[in-house]
Motif scaffolding. Structure first.
Motif, mmCIF file in Angstrom:
data_model
loop_
_atom_site.group_PDB
_atom_site.id
_atom_site.type_symbol
_atom_site.label_atom_id
_atom_site.label_comp_id
_atom_site.label_asym_id
_atom_site.label_seq_id
_atom_site.Cartn_x
_atom_site.Cartn_y
_atom_site.Cartn_z
ATOM 1 N N PRO A 10 0.822 -1.214 0.000
ATOM 2 C CA PRO A 10 0.000 0.000 0.000
ATOM 3 C C PRO A 10 0.856 1.265 0.000
ATOM 4 N N LEU A 11 0.294 2.339 -0.477
ATOM 5 C CA LEU A 11 1.033 3.604 -0.477
ATOM 6 C C LEU A 11 0.117 4.718 0.008
ATOM 7 N N THR A 12 0.735 5.775 0.544
ATOM 8 C CA THR A 12 -0.043 6.975 0.842
ATOM 9 C C THR A 12 0.391 8.041 -0.158
ATOM 10 N N ILE A 13 -0.439 9.042 -0.315
ATOM 11 C CA ILE A 13 -0.191 10.002 -1.393
ATOM 12 C C ILE A 13 1.009 10.902 -1.097
ATOM 13 N N LEU A 14 1.232 11.244 0.163
ATOM 14 C CA LEU A 14 2.439 12.044 0.447
ATOM 15 C C LEU A 14 3.700 11.222 0.197
ATOM 16 N N ASP A 15 3.626 9.892 0.379
ATOM 17 C CA ASP A 15 4.770 9.036 0.026
ATOM 18 C C ASP A 15 5.001 9.069 -1.488
ATOM 19 N N LEU A 16 3.906 9.042 -2.225
ATOM 20 C CA LEU A 16 4.031 9.141 -3.695
ATOM 21 C C LEU A 16 4.732 10.452 -4.062
ATOM 22 N N ALA A 17 4.251 11.544 -3.482
ATOM 23 C CA ALA A 17 4.855 12.852 -3.797
ATOM 24 C C ALA A 17 6.335 12.858 -3.430
ATOM 25 N N ALA A 18 6.663 12.270 -2.289
ATOM 26 C CA ALA A 18 8.069 12.256 -1.851
ATOM 27 C C ALA A 18 8.938 11.435 -2.799
ATOM 28 N N ALA A 19 8.317 10.503 -3.529
ATOM 29 C CA ALA A 19 9.074 9.637 -4.445
ATOM 30 C C ALA A 19 9.288 10.288 -5.817
ATOM 31 N N VAL A 20 8.634 11.413 -6.068
ATOM 32 C CA VAL A 20 8.732 12.019 -7.404
ATOM 33 C C VAL A 20 10.160 12.479 -7.753
ATOM 34 N N PRO A 21 10.882 13.180 -6.864
ATOM 35 C CA PRO A 21 12.233 13.625 -7.251
ATOM 36 C C PRO A 21 13.154 12.469 -7.658
ATOM 37 N N ALA A 22 13.151 11.385 -6.898
ATOM 38 C CA ALA A 22 14.018 10.246 -7.246
ATOM 39 C C ALA A 22 13.553 9.575 -8.536
ATOM 40 N N THR A 23 12.251 9.591 -8.769
ATOM 41 C CA THR A 23 11.715 9.038 -10.020
ATOM 42 C C THR A 23 12.226 9.850 -11.202
ATOM 43 N N ILE A 24 12.212 11.161 -11.055
ATOM 44 C CA ILE A 24 12.703 12.042 -12.128
ATOM 45 C C ILE A 24 14.214 11.846 -12.318
ATOM 46 N N ALA A 25 14.935 11.779 -11.223
ATOM 47 C CA ALA A 25 16.390 11.593 -11.322
ATOM 48 C C ALA A 25 16.715 10.286 -12.051
ATOM 49 N N ALA A 26 15.964 9.229 -11.741
ATOM 50 C CA ALA A 26 16.210 7.935 -12.398
ATOM 51 C C ALA A 26 15.892 8.018 -13.889
ATOM 52 N N LEU A 27 14.823 8.716 -14.238
ATOM 53 C CA LEU A 27 14.455 8.867 -15.653
ATOM 54 C C LEU A 27 15.547 9.623 -16.409
ATOM 55 N N LEU A 28 16.075 10.668 -15.790
ATOM 56 C CA LEU A 28 17.094 11.490 -16.457
ATOM 57 C C LEU A 28 18.416 10.727 -16.602
ATOM 58 N N ARG A 29 18.670 9.811 -15.662
ATOM 59 C CA ARG A 29 19.916 9.048 -15.666
ATOM 60 C C ARG A 29 19.884 7.940 -16.720
ATOM 61 N N ASP A 30 18.739 7.267 -16.839
ATOM 62 C CA ASP A 30 18.660 6.055 -17.682
ATOM 63 C C ASP A 30 18.686 6.364 -19.177
#
Ligand SMILES: NC(=O)C1=CN([C@@H]2O[C@H](COP(=O)(O)OP(=O)(O)OC[C@H]3O[C@@H](n4cnc5c(N)ncnc54)[C@H](O)[C@@H]3O)[C@@H](O)[C@H]2O)[C@@H](O)CC1
Ligand SMILES: Nc1ncnc2c1ncn2[C@@H]1O[C@H](COP(=O)(O)OP(=O)(O)O)[C@@H](O)[C@H]1O
Length: 270
Positions: free
Chosen positions: A250-270
């Protein structure tokens, strides 16, 4: 055209505005936000949080007082003064009938900048001077088009296209698969885990999208189909951040928001 092209993480990378050395907070893009209500102030907090986590020069939050207090408590970097913006986000966490922010929204819609209309502001699409994207879920689209909910649930791809053609705006129709229909363009994405079916998920998507739109405002004015590409990219980011926050549970929405920067960093790296 109701054949949809699958929009991928790779396609989304080009829709992330990476700041240059010469940038400042204004040149990166300012997002104006009128969301939340006395009844649903949390939606405003979530949208602002998600927008800031996605990377924008500034957020101006101009919603109701109770929501503004909570937004500032969570995010003191948000600004509550009026001023120029490159895009607007409106309507999340608002009842579509009783709208305490209607006057502010109508005034903002007169500005010729792109606008993301969510939740209780969907029906204001024909008041906007700039390019519009609406982000309904099935029930909201049924209300907007005065259509049957079961018909939309049975054929969301067709209905997203029909809504875009009928309303003359870009439409992002939410669900397990997200369908985006704009002028001459139909995109779909299904990168999200079903754990994302939780209250507030749409408010976060609206914030992510608002941020991408504010940071690409000029590009949208040059190419109306760009709004659809940005919307599909927002859905991809939202889905990948949900996956990261969920880790299979399960996830909460603030956890989702907190995961956005690392998601973007991973996209830019790959
Ligand atoms: N944290 C927040 O502040 C949040 C605020 N939200 C706001 O809540 C309001 C309602 O949004 P919805 O997306 O639910 O609107 P919908 O138009 O989908 O639903 C309208 C109503 O249908 C009823 N309903 C439908 N299916 C139901 C079910 N299976 N069980 C119980 N009740 C059901 C509920 O009473 C609901 O209020 C909106 O103003 C929205 O913006 C939501 O976005 C959730 C998060
Ligand atoms: N079963 C599902 N699988 C994946 N994503 C989903 C699923 N159900 C909903 N979503 C996503 O979650 C979000 C829900 O938005 P919305 O219905 O507006 O919720 P809320 O109003 O509570 O914020 C959308 O982005 C939608 O695409």
């Amino acid at each position: 055209m109701s054949t949809y092209t699958a929009w991928t993480a790779r396609d989304s990378v080009g829709r992330i505005a990476v700041p240059r050395e010469s940038d400042d907070k204004y040149s990166r893009g300012v997002l104006g936000v009128i969301t939340g209500s006395t009844m649903y102030p949390g939606a405003a907090v979530i949208g602002v949080e998600a927008a800031l986590r996605t990377g924008v020069g500034m957020v101006r939050y101009l919603g109701p007082e109770r929501a503004a207090g909570l937004v500032l408590q969570r995010r003191p970097e948000a600004v509550t003064s009026e001023g120029r913006v490159q895009a607007w986000l409106m309507g999340s966490g608002m009842d579509h009938v009783e709208r305490e922010s209607l006057a502010q929204m109508v005034e903002a819609l007169a500005q010729p900048v792109p606008v993301v209309l969510d939740g209780g502001a969907l029906d204001l699409y024909d008041r906007a001077a700039g390019p519009v994207i609406v982000t309904p879920h099935f029930r909201e689209l049924a209300r907007l088009l005065d259509a049957n909910l079961a018909d939309i649930a049975a054929g969301p791809a067709v209905w997203a296209r029909r809504a875009a053609d009928e309303l003359g705006v870009t439409v992002l129709l939410k669900g397990h698969t997200t369908y985006v229909a704009g002028p001459g363009i139909s995109l779909s994405t299904a990168s999200a885990p079903s754990w994302l079916a939780t209250a507030g998920a749409g408010d976060a998507l609206a914030g992510i999208l608002g941020s991408l739109v504010a940071t690409h405002s000029a590009r949208i004015q040059d190419d109306p189909a760009e709004l659809a590409r940005l919307a599909a990219s927002a859905a991809v980011l939202h889905g990948l951040a949900a996956e990261r926050a969920s880790g299979g549970g399960p996830l909460t929405i603030l956890d989702l928001a907190a995961a956005v920067p690392a998601t973007i960093a991973a996209l830019l790296r790959d």
